[in-house]
Enzyme design. Structure first.
Site, PDB file in Angstrom:
ATOM      1  N   GLY A  17      18.566 -61.404   4.618  1.00 50.93           N
ATOM      2  CA  GLY A  17      19.058 -62.291   5.672  1.00 50.93           C
ATOM      3  C   GLY A  17      18.213 -63.542   5.830  1.00 50.93           C
ATOM      4  N   ILE A  18      18.206 -64.080   7.030  1.00 53.11           N
ATOM      5  CA  ILE A  18      17.493 -65.333   7.290  1.00 53.11           C
ATOM      6  C   ILE A  18      15.992 -65.146   7.076  1.00 53.11           C
ATOM      7  CG2 ILE A  18      17.034 -67.147   8.982  1.00 53.11           C
ATOM      8  CD1 ILE A  18      19.673 -66.450  10.336  1.00 53.11           C
ATOM      9  N   ASP A  37       9.346 -55.461   6.928  1.00 48.19           N
ATOM     10  CA  ASP A  37      10.647 -55.036   7.471  1.00 48.19           C
ATOM     11  C   ASP A  37      10.618 -53.515   7.608  1.00 48.19           C
ATOM     12  OD1 ASP A  37      13.522 -54.722   8.004  1.00 48.19           O
ATOM     13  OD2 ASP A  37      13.756 -56.698   7.110  1.00 48.19           O
ATOM     14  N   ASP A  61       7.486 -51.605  11.291  1.00 48.65           N
ATOM     15  CA  ASP A  61       8.384 -51.644  12.447  1.00 48.65           C
ATOM     16  C   ASP A  61       7.643 -52.419  13.540  1.00 48.65           C
ATOM     17  OD1 ASP A  61       9.676 -51.123  14.861  1.00 48.65           O
ATOM     18  OD2 ASP A  61      10.174 -49.052  14.321  1.00 48.65           O
ATOM     19  N   VAL A  62       8.222 -53.531  13.992  1.00 48.04           N
ATOM     20  CA  VAL A  62       7.496 -54.381  14.960  1.00 48.04           C
ATOM     21  C   VAL A  62       7.316 -53.712  16.323  1.00 48.04           C
ATOM     22  CG1 VAL A  62       8.055 -56.606  13.907  1.00 48.04           C
ATOM     23  CG2 VAL A  62       9.626 -55.630  15.611  1.00 48.04           C
ATOM     24  N   ASN A  88      10.658 -62.977  13.308  1.00 53.02           N
ATOM     25  CA  ASN A  88      12.091 -63.073  12.988  1.00 53.02           C
ATOM     26  C   ASN A  88      12.834 -61.761  13.204  1.00 53.02           C
ATOM     27  OD1 ASN A  88      14.509 -64.194  11.307  1.00 53.02           O
ATOM     28  ND2 ASN A  88      13.910 -62.298  10.260  1.00 53.02           N
ATOM     29  N   SER A 143      17.681 -68.028  19.795  1.00 52.99           N
ATOM     30  CA  SER A 143      19.081 -68.216  19.366  1.00 52.99           C
ATOM     31  C   SER A 143      19.732 -69.281  20.229  1.00 52.99           C
ATOM     32  CB  SER A 143      19.848 -66.895  19.531  1.00 52.99           C
ATOM     33  OG  SER A 143      21.235 -67.140  19.500  1.00 52.99           O
ATOM     34  N   TYR A 156      21.831 -59.261  24.034  1.00 54.75           N
ATOM     35  CA  TYR A 156      21.257 -60.128  22.990  1.00 54.75           C
ATOM     36  C   TYR A 156      20.902 -61.500  23.561  1.00 54.75           C
ATOM     37  CZ  TYR A 156      20.871 -62.890  18.735  1.00 54.75           C
ATOM     38  OH  TYR A 156      20.412 -63.727  17.746  1.00 54.75           O
ATOM     39  N   LEU A 188      25.112 -70.090  14.916  1.00 55.24           N
ATOM     40  CA  LEU A 188      25.698 -69.018  14.091  1.00 55.24           C
ATOM     41  C   LEU A 188      25.472 -69.333  12.614  1.00 55.24           C
ATOM     42  CD1 LEU A 188      27.479 -66.425  13.982  1.00 55.24           C
ATOM     43  CD2 LEU A 188      29.438 -67.974  13.687  1.00 55.24           C
TER      44      LEU A 188
END
Ligand SMILES: NC(=O)c1ccc[n+]([C@@H]2O[C@H](COP(=O)([O-])OP(=O)(O)OC[C@H]3O[C@@H](n4cnc5c(N)ncnc54)[C@H](O)[C@@H]3O)[C@@H](O)[C@H]2O)c1
Length: 251
Positions: A17-18, A37, A61-62, A88, A143, A156, A188
């Site tokens: 992903g990003i 990740d 795991d954050v 992120n 976001s 979210y 988005l």
């Protein structure tokens, strides 16, 4: 020579992903990059090393202080003190849109635990390492939904609003330590996760129509801002949120 030559950078949630695009961009600028990740980071690490840049991967795991402590120890051993942290990791692309009154408490808590508490925990964990170099860069991923308040994912939107608040307070607390803290608010973006989530496809056309630059947004659209906020070019910029959405929101 890249703008981040030799700097040690961690990206959370970067297996795909990003986040993976962020990790590749930092590595291309010369950063020694740590791809973390909860899922397998090897494909992203291989892609970076395959391009002749430097990366290692770690399962982190954050929301786990044990994982974060191990990460700091292993990064320092491999690369030295941490200078850049890109917060992120988040729960987003698997979300099913629903009115807020249908959100179960457990889902609300899971979003807050990763998207809000995870940033607090990861930033706290790397701080002693950043202090060793006398400079640092923290970039939190918020976001653009915060500015619009779209329906369908109240938890979210609330979590990403919290990210902007945390960015401001952290910037004030860390300014004297020469650590800048800024946020990016992406619109988005066509990450793999968004492309796989059919429930989000209906948001594309309205987003294109509302943007000054009327096209779909891709992860590459975020990379210039990410590198700027990670580099000495932004050393006198802190506590800010940069909205990268093709000119949808303006004020
Ligand atoms: N794609 C968009 O439209 C968009 C827009 C604005 C903001 N964002 C934000 O950008 C970030 C990346 O977006 P994406 O579309 O690539 O999302 P994504 O859901 O595809 O990726 C998030 C990554 O975080 C990882 N992750 C989840 N929980 C974790 C945990 N506890 N610890 C460590 N890693 C964890 C996941 O495994 C995944 O690789 C997210 O924070 C998202 O909220 C995305």
């Amino acid at each position: 020579m890249g703008r981040l030559q030799g700097r040690v950078a961690i990206v959370t949630g970067a297996a795909q992903g990003i986040g993976a695009a962020y990790a590749k961009a930092l590595a291309r600028e010369g950063a020694r990059t740590v791809v973390t990740d909860v899922i397998d980071t090897q494909p992203c690490v291989d892609a970076i090393n395959g391009e002749g840049h430097q990366a290692i991967g770690m399962k982190v795991d954050v929301t786990s202080n044990d994982d974060l402590a191990r990460m700091v120890k292993e990064v320092e051993a491999a690369y030295g003190p941490i200078e850049i942290l890109i917060n992120n990791a988040g729960l987003f692309s698997h979300l099913k849109l629903k009115p807020f009154w249908e959100i179960p408490d457990e889902e609300w808590d899971a979003i807050m635990r990763v998207n809000v508490r995870g940033i607090f925990q990861a930033s706290r964990a790397v701080l002693p390492s950043m202090e060793k170099t006398g400079r640092g860069k923290i970039v939190n991923i918020s976001s653009a939904t915060f500015f619009l308040g779209p329906p369908g994912f109240l938890h979210y939107v609330a979590s990403k609003a919290a990210v902007i608040g945390m960015t401001r307070s952290m910037a004030r607390e860390l300014g004297a330590k020469k650590i800048t803290v800024n946020a990016i608010a992406p619109g988005l973006t066509e990450s793999e996760g968004v492309q796989a989530n059919e429930g989000m496809h209906g948001m594309r056309a309205p987003n294109r129509a509302q943007r000054a630059i009327g096209r779909d947004m891709v992860p590459e659209d975020l990379l210039g801002t990410l590198v700027y906020l990670s580099s000495p070019d932004s050393d006198f910029v802190t506590g800010q949120t940069i909205n990268v959405d093709g000119g949808k929101m303006m004020w």
